[in-house]
Design a protein around this motif. Sequence first.
Motif, PDB file in Angstrom:
ATOM      1  N   LYS A  68      16.902  -9.246  -3.424  1.00 29.81           N
ATOM      2  CA  LYS A  68      15.751  -8.561  -2.844  1.00 29.81           C
ATOM      3  C   LYS A  68      14.849  -7.929  -3.892  1.00 29.81           C
ATOM      4  N   GLY A  69      15.356  -7.755  -5.108  1.00 29.05           N
ATOM      5  CA  GLY A  69      14.564  -7.116  -6.154  1.00 29.05           C
ATOM      6  C   GLY A  69      15.458  -6.374  -7.124  1.00 29.05           C
ATOM      7  N   PRO A 119       6.852  -3.271  -3.076  1.00 29.03           N
ATOM      8  CA  PRO A 119       7.355  -4.611  -2.719  1.00 29.03           C
ATOM      9  C   PRO A 119       6.772  -5.720  -3.575  1.00 29.03           C
ATOM     10  N   GLU A 120       5.458  -5.653  -3.886  1.00 26.15           N
ATOM     11  CA  GLU A 120       4.859  -6.727  -4.671  1.00 26.15           C
ATOM     12  C   GLU A 120       5.399  -6.760  -6.094  1.00 26.15           C
ATOM     13  N   ASP A 137       8.490  -5.409  -6.904  1.00 26.88           N
ATOM     14  CA  ASP A 137       9.929  -5.596  -6.784  1.00 26.88           C
ATOM     15  C   ASP A 137      10.295  -7.075  -6.706  1.00 26.88           C
ATOM     16  N   ALA A 138       9.387  -7.891  -6.182  1.00 27.63           N
ATOM     17  CA  ALA A 138       9.659  -9.325  -6.056  1.00 27.63           C
ATOM     18  C   ALA A 138       9.773 -10.009  -7.415  1.00 27.63           C
ATOM     19  N   LYS A 139       9.145  -9.444  -8.440  1.00 27.28           N
ATOM     20  CA  LYS A 139       9.206 -10.045  -9.771  1.00 27.28           C
ATOM     21  C   LYS A 139      10.583  -9.902 -10.407  1.00 27.28           C
ATOM     22  N   GLN A 162      13.490 -10.275  -8.747  1.00 32.32           N
ATOM     23  CA  GLN A 162      14.508 -10.908  -7.918  1.00 32.32           C
ATOM     24  C   GLN A 162      15.444 -11.779  -8.749  1.00 32.32           C
TER      25      GLN A 162
END
Length: 208
Positions: free
Chosen positions: A114-115, A127-128, A130-132, A134
Amino acid sequence: MDVKAPHLSDEQKLPLLHNMDIVEPQKTLIHRAINQTCKSTAHLSNLLPTGTVLSFQILSPIFTNQGKCDDNPVTKLITLSLLSLCAASCFLLCFTDSFRDNKGNISYGFATCKGLWIIDGSATLPPELDAKYQLRFIDFMHAVMSILVFSAVALFDQNVVKCFFPSPSHEMRQILTALPVGIGVFCSMMFVAFPTRRHGIGFPLSTN
């Protein structure tokens, strides 16, 4: 009495900066090659388990009794435990990463599906962003290669070799010499071809 100027060739009549323009493209190519080599070496050093290897080299003579494991069978078990812990450390540290906030504070965490999971919970990533962080397949590949690199370093340690192979045969001696070199060359090429973007615990931080 007039003094005539000596005859100058066409190349001598050109400005002095003309020669610099000719040499400059060559220097640029050389500089690019040097910079690329330095970048590749930096990627490799980021992935090598330097902290774990340093701890292993300090503890290896003590745990192996300087390679004399035949005197006490427990020494071989302790040495095997040290190798296992160092290998596990190399594996787990490949899944750590760091986050630098706007104030310059650095937080460490583990990469998940999830991150980034911050260890101390001091920061929360949007969130934007945190996706990097994963978890990806290449992280597992780096973790396995880190274990292989550590295994190569352990095979170069004479204390470990004497502990597990006190009287190796000629064939075994050749294997113990060639295997670490082969592992190192293979993993080095893989590390350079697939560099990591993580800056986890024990690894250099990003300058960004």
